[in-house]
Design an enzyme around this catalytic site. Sequence first.
Site, PDB file in Angstrom:
ATOM      1  N   GLU A 153       0.817  -1.214   0.000  1.00 13.17           N
ATOM      2  CA  GLU A 153       0.000   0.000   0.000  1.00 13.17           C
ATOM      3  C   GLU A 153       0.857   1.273   0.000  1.00 13.17           C
ATOM      4  O   GLU A 153       0.843   2.056   0.943  1.00 13.17           O
ATOM      5  CB  GLU A 153      -0.952   0.007   1.197  1.00 13.17           C
ATOM      6  CG  GLU A 153      -2.019  -1.064   1.134  1.00 13.17           C
ATOM      7  CD  GLU A 153      -3.024  -0.981   2.263  1.00 13.17           C
ATOM      8  OE1 GLU A 153      -4.134  -1.501   2.122  1.00 13.17           O
ATOM      9  OE2 GLU A 153      -2.694  -0.388   3.323  1.00 13.17           O
ATOM     10  N   GLU A 305      -6.586  -7.851  -0.522  1.00 13.75           N
ATOM     11  CA  GLU A 305      -7.088  -7.725   0.843  1.00 13.75           C
ATOM     12  C   GLU A 305      -8.566  -7.373   0.829  1.00 13.75           C
ATOM     13  O   GLU A 305      -9.021  -6.573   0.009  1.00 13.75           O
ATOM     14  CB  GLU A 305      -6.355  -6.615   1.618  1.00 13.75           C
ATOM     15  CG  GLU A 305      -4.916  -6.901   1.977  1.00 13.75           C
ATOM     16  CD  GLU A 305      -4.326  -5.783   2.819  1.00 13.75           C
ATOM     17  OE1 GLU A 305      -5.113  -5.036   3.446  1.00 13.75           O
ATOM     18  OE2 GLU A 305      -3.100  -5.636   2.830  1.00 13.75           O
TER      19      GLU A 305
END
Length: 659
Positions: A153, A305
């Site tokens: 991320e 995710e």
Amino acid sequence: MPSLHDATRGRLLFGGDYNPEQWPEEVWADDVRLMKEAGVNSVTVGVFSWARIEPRPGAREFGWLDRLMDLLHAHGVGVVLATPTSSPPPWMGALHPETLPRAEDGTVVSYGSRQHFCPSSPVYRRYAAALTEDLAARYADHPALTVWHINNEYCTHCWCDETAAHFRRWLTARHTTTDALNEAWGTAFWSQRYDTWSQVLPPRKAQYMRNPAQVLDFKRFTSDALLECFTAERDIVARHSPHIPVTTNFMPMWAGQDGWAWAEQEDVVSVDVYPDSRDPQGGQYNAMLADMTRSQAGGPWMLMEQAAGGVNWRPVNQPKPAGLNRLWSLQSVARGADAVCYFQWRQSRQGAEKFHSAMLPHAGEGGRTFGEVKRIGAELARIGGKVAGTHSTADVAVLHDWDAWWASAQEGRPSTLVDYPDLVRAWHRALWENGTATDFARPESGLDGYRVVVVPQLYLLRDAAVDNLIAYVRGGGTLVCGFFTGVADEDDRVRPGGMDSRLRELFGIRRVHEWWPLDAGTTVECEGLRGTLWSEELEPDGSAETVSAYRGGELDGLPAVLRKGSAWYVSTLPEPEALRGLLGRVTREAGVRPVLEGLPEGVEAVRRGGLLFLLHHGSSTVTVELPEGGWRDLLTGTAAGGRVELGRFGVAVLEDGPA
């Protein structure tokens, strides 16, 4: 170039982030037992393990990771191996404080959380490269390795002096001279002219509004600086294992990365998706992110995710009701995902995310969440051979561009109530509720394969994009465009007439006299619809049809919706039902049909490969009439006949063929 297909091998990947360094090794045996029970065939390892692998500068402790990789392989679980460079150990910040990012006001962002690194720091990059080199050399040929996962991320911003020097180098490559920079940034305004490169800084905290062109370039630079970090590590692992695909996980609709540019540098595009379970439109948001990621990937993608239950970062974090996890997981598969994964496998007992849900929650293997996870794993295994690697098609494209987003979010704009992501979501929602299959595309990309192109808003449009849209319409395509589009060029310079002249000619607009943003909670009446958020004082040139005119107020009688041939311009944001009706009309006239006609409210139909997915986002039991054929539900293994009954959050995956 390796692909996701190389990793999936004709199946759907199922699993999640696995952080065994948080647990005694005796727990690992229990983990792999339960993974097998749940149908887990892939886990992401090492994301936050830098301090465990390199507890002090230059040290390497791989023994625990060796044992873990071997254990997972022995139990048939593949590994998405991460380079753990998103969160440097405390020793780096202590020994090299210059690696820590600085905020806009000069405050040092300390270690003690995650993502605490300056992307421009040569010291950080050197340590990250050295660790990645050793990790890749050790595990490149390990039989458990299926995908490389770089960092995690990417979301760091920095305004430090090292970043300033890097920014100046980037600007020199883009603009060449300070004269060109001054022209691009419009520095004649407020006496901001730069005489030498050394005077140029990132847009730090200032006395008042900052130069929007400078801010825009800094956002471009930050995305590129982070991308340099990614490609440096990508190239290292690719050199050691050219047969293994490489990815990094996007945060969806996040302003810090140009997702189109990043996707071009990945073998596999992956994303982390967390719709709010309490949001009545959560299913639409999930669908939009899937459509966007599939479009960036150009095919199958990874759901890296999601949450098995609740998260821990909203003000109120409720779990997913029974069945919602399954519904949204299969919805992602329907829209192109070849991997369904979670953060994380086992719920943490300590740390900042101990209340973030997991596949194996605090309630243990007897809990409801784990029971649902097992069902999802079994169903993905059942349909994987039929769906993995297949593609879907769409007749409609929504245009999306990070430059336009960045520029539209500037200080000093006409209305802070206008939020670019909300606009994109509103227009996609209308298409989704109409059952219209939708891709996303860049403004400059080839559009010939689409019957309809939708532009929710693109405040900034480069000349090449304008030319592309005009060529698309002249080639027979249908374009429908939202308000405040084509206003500025690539340097955020407002175009004469309030809109690019070529677009004004395309839509039949002589000039935009004024923009009239609306106050919160107010609307504007138009023929056949009610507008929200925005309105515009347009002077038509007489060549276009006024589809809807404003009624009352300052704009009474002026066009709200214009149509010139197959080019439509919508100068307000119609309320949801009206926007749905307008886009339904546009798509029908262009020959676009829903995936399936006559669906009950709340039921979504998606085709992928040769399969028909039916997904029920409501709570009541409904019946879906099927097209003629010998439909068989792959989830139940039974013949569907001519209809399917779906209960709350129900799903059917149908194959047309012998029952």
